[in-house]
Design an enzyme around this catalytic site. Structure first.
Site, PDB file in Angstrom:
ATOM      1  N   GLU A 151       0.804  -1.222   0.000  1.00  0.00           N
ATOM      2  CA  GLU A 151       0.000   0.000   0.000  1.00  0.00           C
ATOM      3  C   GLU A 151       0.837   1.273   0.000  1.00  0.00           C
ATOM      4  O   GLU A 151       0.477   2.261  -0.641  1.00  0.00           O
ATOM      5  CB  GLU A 151      -0.975   0.013   1.188  1.00  0.00           C
ATOM      6  CG  GLU A 151      -2.241  -0.816   0.957  1.00  0.00           C
ATOM      7  CD  GLU A 151      -2.015  -2.315   1.033  1.00  0.00           C
ATOM      8  OE1 GLU A 151      -0.931  -2.754   1.481  1.00  0.00           O
ATOM      9  OE2 GLU A 151      -2.933  -3.080   0.639  1.00  0.00           O
ATOM     10  N   HIS A 197     -12.192  -4.722   8.303  1.00  0.00           N
ATOM     11  CA  HIS A 197     -12.543  -4.540   6.888  1.00  0.00           C
ATOM     12  C   HIS A 197     -13.783  -3.679   6.688  1.00  0.00           C
ATOM     13  O   HIS A 197     -14.368  -3.700   5.616  1.00  0.00           O
ATOM     14  CB  HIS A 197     -12.794  -5.901   6.221  1.00  0.00           C
ATOM     15  CG  HIS A 197     -11.573  -6.741   6.005  1.00  0.00           C
ATOM     16  ND1 HIS A 197     -10.820  -7.237   7.025  1.00  0.00           N
ATOM     17  CD2 HIS A 197     -10.965  -7.157   4.868  1.00  0.00           C
ATOM     18  CE1 HIS A 197      -9.805  -7.953   6.542  1.00  0.00           C
ATOM     19  NE2 HIS A 197      -9.868  -7.907   5.233  1.00  0.00           N
TER      20      HIS A 197
END
Ligand SMILES: Cc1ncc(C[n+]2csc(CCOP(=O)(O)OP(=O)(O)O)c2C)c(N)n1
Lengths: 330, 326
Positions: free
Chosen positions: A63, A132
């Site tokens: 990321e 999540h």
């Protein structure tokens, strides 16, 4: 009946149009290319075939490197789109977003800028659990230099994505998983929705619900129910969370005299606190009831559906907040 | 074995760049010592040659990303002295209108795209600049400078992998000055040299004496040529030494005296002067270059001193493209 488009199709179309117009629009993210299936939520389906793997790059699970590469490409005049698979994973890339993307225009005295879109998705209600499902917009709203956008319907998603890609500053674009299947009347190609402009999703005169993203749907549903009780609710869909359309929000609440600020993110220190506080500063003395906030519970998002439903802002609680405001006796 | 050679003009170029860096550093330290300037300053004493030789291998249009201790890189890359001095002093005539400061110098005209105060964070950004060049086919190379300490941050590893995966035209220049703040190399890294890490990513890696002008230039030049030819990235580990504390004025008693003395013998400045003399440059020629530079330093310090402070309205500008409300 006019043609319909889903939010997934709408976002895909916006990116497709932008890529067709400008070679500098590139897409980086995990699994985004055709070989990997066009993204976990298929947002980039078909784009590799049209624009090639040099413009639609499937990345390693990195990321920081994804966002960093987009920052660098943006500095070189590109308009990159980074896909961060789920919003919780922006935590891994915070340095690049907060210290670099957001600040390079300022720190360079305006010599460089970062026209970057970070697309990400999240949402409570699909059983993904604590790591999540978070809505983290308040983290970014606290940083000068970032724009934060979230659509509540497919047509807006298309128009806001076009505007986000055209924007010369970094934009965090939050998509709610539960909204991907929503259908709108097809706005047709070339549809733009300007950043920073809220929509009045429903007009009303007794109380404003100020919200954005998936909870706009809840607000509209509640407004319909309350109308049967004789309460007229105005629903404001911010569309751009930061910087938000303060003029539209203030005008609505000035008219109705009452406001409930609603979001899926946890209530504590959320963007609702900012909006409520600003309304208080602007409209003190004109308000007929205190501005209240409704948000997610102050815990990690639970997995079990029963708990998850208890976590998320409850429609009855939202309706009660409006009733309380309308019946406020001071 | 043939002796490494170098073009005389290139050698003069490297000497001039090195001395521009050295005289600027000297000037800053004297401004700080005499109280004419009061800012945080990361001295580059001991690392002058590394960047001079590396930047001499780049084209002016190539991109550079560097760190808070990047003044040598910026000057060697060509950032003009007047706005650079003014920026470090926080003045409106600075490269970034005084809004960046020494840790955040940007000067796109000379290719300096980012200077970052966050250790290791420049590497992923350098990849993006290189990716842009690769897609455009503009032939530019991106160099990113960082310290030995930075190679233990995750961004280093993510960026190395991605750069090699995509064969990006980027050069990772680790200036191994043996310290990360107060922590010596052996106390923060378990491998003997950073360059061994290149192997882990299937990347070309070279270890070089950063105080050897010819070796440093030729090594960098080879990496630049490879990158420009589309052959991908190189990790260059240039050995050098930070001869003073982490920032100017900081205590550096933790650096062993014997090691400092040993490293003083490697000081790149006398070594380069000797190399120049060996190549038949005369004392007078070399002195003239430095005298000219010193005049430029005086002028830059004066420019910075006379440049106004930025006004408070600057806070509203450059947050976004559009000015924000007061
Ligand atoms: C991510 C991060 N962690 C910690 C720091 C504090 N810090 C500033 S400089 C430095 C040492 C870095 O050493 P190195 O990368 O070897 O560079 P050098 O200063 O030697 O040039 C540290 C730990 C920082 N700026 N950024």
């Amino acid at each position: 009946m006019s043609a319909q488009i889903t939010m997934t199709q709408a976002i895909n179309r916006a990116i497709d149009e932008a890529m067709a117009e400008d070679e500098g629009v590139i897409l980086l993210g995990e699994d985004v290319a055709a070989k990997q299936g066009g993204g976990v939520f298929k947002i980039s389906a078909g784009l590799t075939e049209k624009y090639g793997e040099h413009r639609v790059r499937a990345t390693p699970i990195s990321e920081q490197a994804i966002v960093g590469a987009c920052v660098g490409a943006a500095l070189a005049g590109f308009r990159p789109i980074a896909e961060i698979m789920l919003m919780n994973f922006v935590t891994v890339a915070m340095d690049q977003i907060v210290n670099h993307a957001a600040k390079l225009r300022f720190m360079s005295g305006g010599q460089t800028n970062v026209p970057l879109v970070i697309r990400t998705t999240t949402g409570v209600g699909v059983g993904f659990g604590g790591q999540h499902s978070d809505m983290l917009e308040a983290w970014f709203a606290h940083v000068a230099g970032l724009k934060i956008v979230t659509p509540s319907n497919a047509a807006d998603a298309q128009g806001l994505m076009r505007a986000a890609i055209a924007c010369n500053d970094p934009v965090i674009f939050i998509e709610n998983i539960l909204c991907y299947g929503l259908k709108s009347d097809d706005p047709g190609p070339g549809h733009f929705v300007p950043l920073g402009k809220a929509a009045i999703a429903r007009e009303g005169s007794d109380c404003s619900i100020v919200t954005y993203g998936r909870t706009v749907l809840d607000a509209l549903e509640i407004a319909g129910k309350l109308a049967d009780e004789g309460i007229s609710v105005e629903v404001i869909d911010l569309r751009t969370i930061a910087p938000y359309d303060e003029a539209t929000v203030t005008a609505s609440v000035e008219k109705t005299g009452r406001a409930v600020v609603l979001h899926e993110a946890v209530k504590q220190y959320g963007t609702g606190a900012e909006i409520a506080s600003r309304l208080n500063e602007k409209l003190f003395g004109k308000l007929k009831a205190p501005v209240t906030r409704i948000g997610g519970a102050f815990s990690a998002v639970p997995m079990a559906n029963a708990l998850e439903q208890a976590w998320i802002p409850n429609k009855d609680a939202i309706a009660d907040a409006v009733r309380t405001a309308v019946n406020w006796k001071g | 074995m043939t002796k490494a050679t170098i073009d005389r003009d290139k050698l003069r170029d490297i000497y001039t760049r090195t001395m521009r860096v050295a005289r600027a550093d000297e000037k800053f330290r004297s401004l700080l010592m005499t109280g004419k300037l009061a800012v945080i300053y990361y001295t580059v004493r001991g690392q002058e040659l590394v960047s001079a030789a590396a930047m001499a291998a780049l084209e002016p249009s190539d991109y550079l990303v560097t760190t808070y201790r990047g003044q040598h890189d910026q000057i060697a890359k060509g950032v003009p002295l007047n706005p650079l001095f003014a920026e470090i002093a926080g003045k409106v005539g600075g490269t970034c209108r005084g809004k960046g400061g020494s840790m955040h110098i940007t000067h796109p005209e000379t290719g300096v795209m980012v200077t970052t105060g966050v250790v290791g964070s420049g590497l992923p950004i350098a990849n993006g600049l290189a990716l842009a060049s690769q897609n455009r086919g503009d032939g530019k190379v991106t160099m990113v400078c960082f310290g030995d300490g930075a190679t233990n941050i995750g961004a280093f590893h993510e960026a190395m992998n991605m750069a090699q995966l995509w064969k990006l035209p980027v050069i990772f220049l680790c200036q191994n000055n043996r310290y990360g703040e107060h922590t010596a190399f052996a106390d923060h890294t378990k491998v003997d040299s950073i360059v061994t890490r290149a192997k882990a990513y299937g990347m070309a890696g070279v270890h070089v004496d950063g105080n050897d002008a010819i070796a440093m230039y030729n090594t960098t030049k080879a990496a630049v040529d490879r990158a420009r030819a589309g052959e991908g990235p190189t990790l260059v580990e240039a050995m050098c030494y930070r001869m003073l504390g982490h920032f100017f004025g900081a205590d550096f008693s933790y650096m062993p005296k014997e090691h400092l003395a040993e490293m003083a013998a490697e000081d790149p400045l006398p070594r380069l002067r000797q190399l120049m003399l060996d190549h038949q440059f005369t004392e007078a020629e070399l002195d003239a270059i430095v005298a000219d530079l010193d005049a430029q330093m005086d002028a830059a310090a004066e420019f910075a001193a006379n440049s106004p402070l930025p006004g408070p309205e600057e806070i509203r500008k450059d947050v976004f493209e559009e000015e924000i409300a007061a």
